[in-house]
Motif scaffolding. Sequence first.
Motif, PDB file in Angstrom:
ATOM      1  N   THR A 369       0.788  -1.093   0.122  1.00 56.89           N
ATOM      2  CA  THR A 369       0.047  -0.242  -0.136  1.00 56.89           C
ATOM      3  C   THR A 369       0.485   1.115  -0.286  1.00 56.89           C
ATOM      4  O   THR A 369       0.804   2.213  -0.832  1.00 56.89           O
ATOM      5  N   SER A 378      -2.986   1.915  -4.566  1.00 55.93           N
ATOM      6  CA  SER A 378      -2.973   1.908  -3.172  1.00 55.93           C
ATOM      7  C   SER A 378      -4.314   1.319  -2.536  1.00 55.93           C
ATOM      8  O   SER A 378      -4.346   0.563  -1.130  1.00 55.93           O
ATOM      9  N   ALA A 381      -5.422  -2.450  -2.471  1.00 59.20           N
ATOM     10  CA  ALA A 381      -4.463  -2.795  -1.829  1.00 59.20           C
ATOM     11  C   ALA A 381      -4.653  -2.692   0.304  1.00 59.20           C
ATOM     12  O   ALA A 381      -4.743  -3.010   0.165  1.00 59.20           O
ATOM     13  N   ALA A 382      -4.779  -1.463   0.147  1.00 54.65           N
ATOM     14  CA  ALA A 382      -5.229  -1.133   1.839  1.00 54.65           C
ATOM     15  C   ALA A 382      -7.143  -2.166   2.194  1.00 54.65           C
ATOM     16  O   ALA A 382      -6.558  -1.781   3.171  1.00 54.65           O
ATOM     17  N   THR A 385      -6.002  -5.988   2.096  1.00 52.08           N
ATOM     18  CA  THR A 385      -5.033  -5.895   3.319  1.00 52.08           C
ATOM     19  C   THR A 385      -6.218  -5.759   4.820  1.00 52.08           C
ATOM     20  O   THR A 385      -5.932  -6.595   5.443  1.00 52.08           O
TER      21      THR A 385
END
Length: 461
Positions: A369, A378, A381-382, A385
Amino acid sequence: MFDLIVMLSRYIFILCIGVYLWEAIVYIAYEQGGYLGSPYHAISVQRRLIILMHLISFLILSYEQDTHLFDWQALIFGAVSLLFILIAIFLLDRFYYEGCPLIWTGVLFLMDLSLIMLQRVEPDFAHKQLLWMILGLCGMLVLPFLLRLIPRFEIFEWAYIIVCYGLLLSTQIFGVERYGSVNWLQIGSISFQPSEIAKFLFVFYLASVFRKRVEMRQLLITGCLSAGVVILLVLQKDLGAALIFFMTYMVMLYIATSNEILFFMGMGAASGAAVVAYKLFSHVRVRVAAWQNPWADIDSGGYQIVSSLFAITTYGLLGSGLTKGMPRSIPVVESDCIFAAICEELGILFGAGVICIFIMVLYRGIRITLDCTRRYYSLLAAGITVMLSFQAFLIIGGVIKLIPLTGVTLPLVSYGGSSVLVSLMMVGILQWVCVYCEQHNEEEEQSSHQLQYMRGGYGDE
């Protein structure tokens, strides 16, 4: 003799996961500028440890102590699942060669642990789980090609949220009740949870919205739509999924706006909504009562959590040994309480190592991220996660009585086709973002070197 082998295997399993985690530290240290060993050798050792654990486990699981013979069906399944792991290693290296190898080894370790424990609890579940894992692997391999065909899939934000609502509303009409929650759809012999697929779409929707400057109007629309998703899940009595969606929204909102006031206002509103839900819904009160004092209602609402606690604590740090515990005595052990079964037979130390693997995946997701320069990727991905990590925290915390137990799966470990499939696809997206970051950073470095060279050349002239 067999009992002695099982007792010795406890130490081997602890050693395997301990060395596995040490090799992860070696790899991370190399990235941070330190040197504890070769990172390539570290990944190779991790893979060998997964294979070693698999071989030992299925030799134990296939041995029948009464007849002193091996169960050939268990041996064949062990061989097939080992072949799956080896093929997965080869294909993932080929299709995601620039991805994060620590995430792949973590995913493979968790999937192998899932097959081992499900074979221990109920072989039919293990067989079905392997089929879903194969389907998930195929989906991950196809994913990069699909994403290349749709280079700007962030523009479909409304499509994501509409389909998400459609999936959740379908359970209000056609839903089947299981374990007290009306969040399943049955199509022939196949049943699945639409909320699992909705997770995938929800992350894509939030990333698509928050990639732009967040104005107040857009913030209100996104907040209302996200609140509607959470409310639908609460009405389905799927409290675990509702919490996962809410926390994903709050974290992605904070990342997009960096506004602490909005974050704490949202958490405050959630606290108030939790109080209201406690007053309105009896199933919420039952869950909270079972968490506060499960022994007061041990024959009913508190039986599952009490069984989990006994399983975790009875055999101590090293566990009873594979096949020597009683995991089947825990209600819904294959999905809700598989972590308790792991701790019972493989030991609390091994269970702590499993938590460390999830922390490792969380850390790698955060690094991806932060390293990604494109805002949309980004945020993707955040979101992924946060969703996977919070789900793991939610179910492990519930099993050990840290928080009220909710009926969610332990990602990549618990039995559940839709859960495994969606989790693998999420990991595939995370790795795809990692590959994009690596390629993009290399292009930027090459452009920078070329620019410096041209400037140097002009200076010489």
